[in-house]
Design a protein around this motif. Structure first.
Motif: not given
Lengths: 115, 270
Positions: A70, A85, A90-92
């Protein structure tokens, strides 16, 4: 069943790199996201190599897990599904670290001439 | 996770990585371990590059159209041929395991059709690879085309793995297939720039939850363009044809600028 096509491609490259020697072991590196069924690949390898100079050559599959990193929170996650994700925040905004490999890693040449 | 190999008695087993290390130090007399590190599909990708170069040379934009069997690729193409008449000069490369049924259906509508049967070998390949596509190009007047649509073999797994030299990947999904397909075949749904949602005329007759499907699609491919249509009624065809014209314009501009980069060869990022 594209495993047959993959095995034909592996056999072609291995024969090229064998330089006329017997090869008794081939190691391939397959990423988790590459839709390859290990058992099908091994079965296809026997079919493809049967009756050729590669008959009896062992195929070893090194399964590489799918890992993303991430860019937002820095966490690394191992994924089962290709849903890109971060499992932490939950960041893309993630980078695929591994999981798309489709490589012939190494071959073992015995020194015995076969051609 | 780990390593798989098959023993002479036919059994397959798996080791944890730590059990076997990396097998270095393998000391069988005379045996030499040679590092190869070559992509298994390297040869396919070389041929795909040659296809791409030929498409660029002829000034033709190429779309790789995929779906499960029966989702409606051929019906969509029949309408596409007639709808694009006067806008784009279209050619079709038709991939099928066996028979010329689809090619026959598309023939005579005004677009050149080249059929590639994949049944040579082990009873039929489940996908088109770059070499198979190449074998069918000679039967098409590429110089006289603006757009080539490659109708891949009906299959939601294998075609996504093979670069054939296309500029864009698109897929046809039929609402009769159920809402969960993007989750079951994520690599295919992820690989496509456009997802055509077909058989919309049946919506009133099915227990199909379109929003649920779209949410599943977004999970595996947040950026896919969704085009809802019915190849049977013709509803939504205009948007599909507009996208084809758009992709044609986009690649023609890139071609004029001399930029035809090969996409990264990977199912997810390709």
């Amino acid at each position: 069943m594209h495993e047959l096509s993959l095995c034909q491609a592996i056999a072609d490259t291995v024969s090229e790199r064998a330089e006329g020697q017997r090869v008794d072991r081939v190691e391939v590196r397959i990423g988790h996201f590459r839709q390859v069924v290990p058992d099908s690949l091994l079965f296809s390898w026997e079919l493809i190599t049967d009756g050729t100079e590669l008959a009896g050559c062992e195929l070893v599959i090194d399964h590489v897990p799918a890992v993303i990193s991430c860019q937002a929170c820095g966490q690394e996650s191992t994924l089962d599904m290709p849903i890109l994700l971060c499992t932490g925040c939950q960041s893309s905004d993630v980078r695929l670290v591994s999981g798309e490999e489709l490589l012939i890693a190494s071959i073992d040449r015995t020194g015995e001439r076969v051609s | 996770m780990g390593r798989f190999h098959r023993h002479t008695d036919g059994s397959v087993h798996e080791h944890d990585h730590r059990d076997v290390g990396d097998h270095t130090g393998y000391t069988q007399t005379g045996t030499e371990r040679v590092s190869v590190l070559e992509n298994i599909l390297a040869e396919n990708d070389r041929i795909a590059d040659r296809n791409r170069a030929d498409f660029a040379g002829a000034g033709v934009t190429t779309v790789n159209l995929m779906s499960s069997p029966g989702a409606g690729k051929t019906s969509l193409l029949k309408r596409t041929i007639t709808s694009l008449e006067g806008r784009l000069r279209l050619g079709i490369l038709e991939g099928d395991i066996a028979t010329s049924l689809d090619a026959d259906e598309l023939g005579g509508l005004g677009a050149p059709v080249s059929l590639v049967n994949t049944s040579a070998g082990f009873g039929g390949e489940c996908h088109l690879d770059a070499t198979m596509v190449r074998s069918g190009l000679g039967r098409l007047p590429l110089d006289q085309l603006d757009l080539l649509i490659i109708e891949n073999v009906g299959n939601l797994v294998c075609p996504a793995e093979f670069d054939v030299g296309q500029h864009a990947r698109a897929m046809v999904y039929a609402i009769t297939e159920g809402e969960e397909k993007p989750l079951k075949y994520p690599v295919m749904f992820h690989a496509c720039e456009v997802v055509v949602v077909n058989k919309l005329d049946l919506l009133a007759h099915l227990d199909f939850d379109l929003d649920h499907f779209l949410a599943n699609l977004r999970t595996v491919n947040p950026t896919a363009r969704v085009i809802q249509l019915s190849a049977r009624s013709g509803e939504g065809m205009a948007e599909w044809c507009d996208w084809l014209v758009e992709i044609r314009d986009r690649t023609a501009v890139a071609g004029a600028a001399g930029a035809h980069p090969r996409p990264h060869n990977a199912a997810l990022t390709g």
